[in-house]
Design a protein around this motif. Structure first.
Motif: not given
Length: 64
Positions: A27-29, A31
């Motif tokens: 999810q961070r990647q 984003a």
């Protein structure tokens, strides 16, 4: 209305924790516009294949 309890990653069993951490990483990647862990793994496998087969020409290959 149901109010879920707050929980910590340390409360989870090993396998569940790994899955949740992977999902959070992906999810961070996403984003940041970066590849997910699965995409990174595929890119690494392709690079290894290409490196181990220098006789093959990949210059016109469309890889997505």
């Amino acid at each position: 209305k149901v109010q879920p309890e707050n929980s910590k990653l340390s409360d989870l069993d090993g396998e569940t924790r790994q899955t949740v951490e992977k999902m959070m990483f992906d999810q961070r990647q996403k984003a940041m516009g970066l590849p997910s862990s699965d995409e990174m793994k595929k890119q690494e496998m392709l690079k290894k294949f290409m490196d181990s087969h220098p006789e093959m020409d990949f210059s016109n290959a469309k890889i997505n």
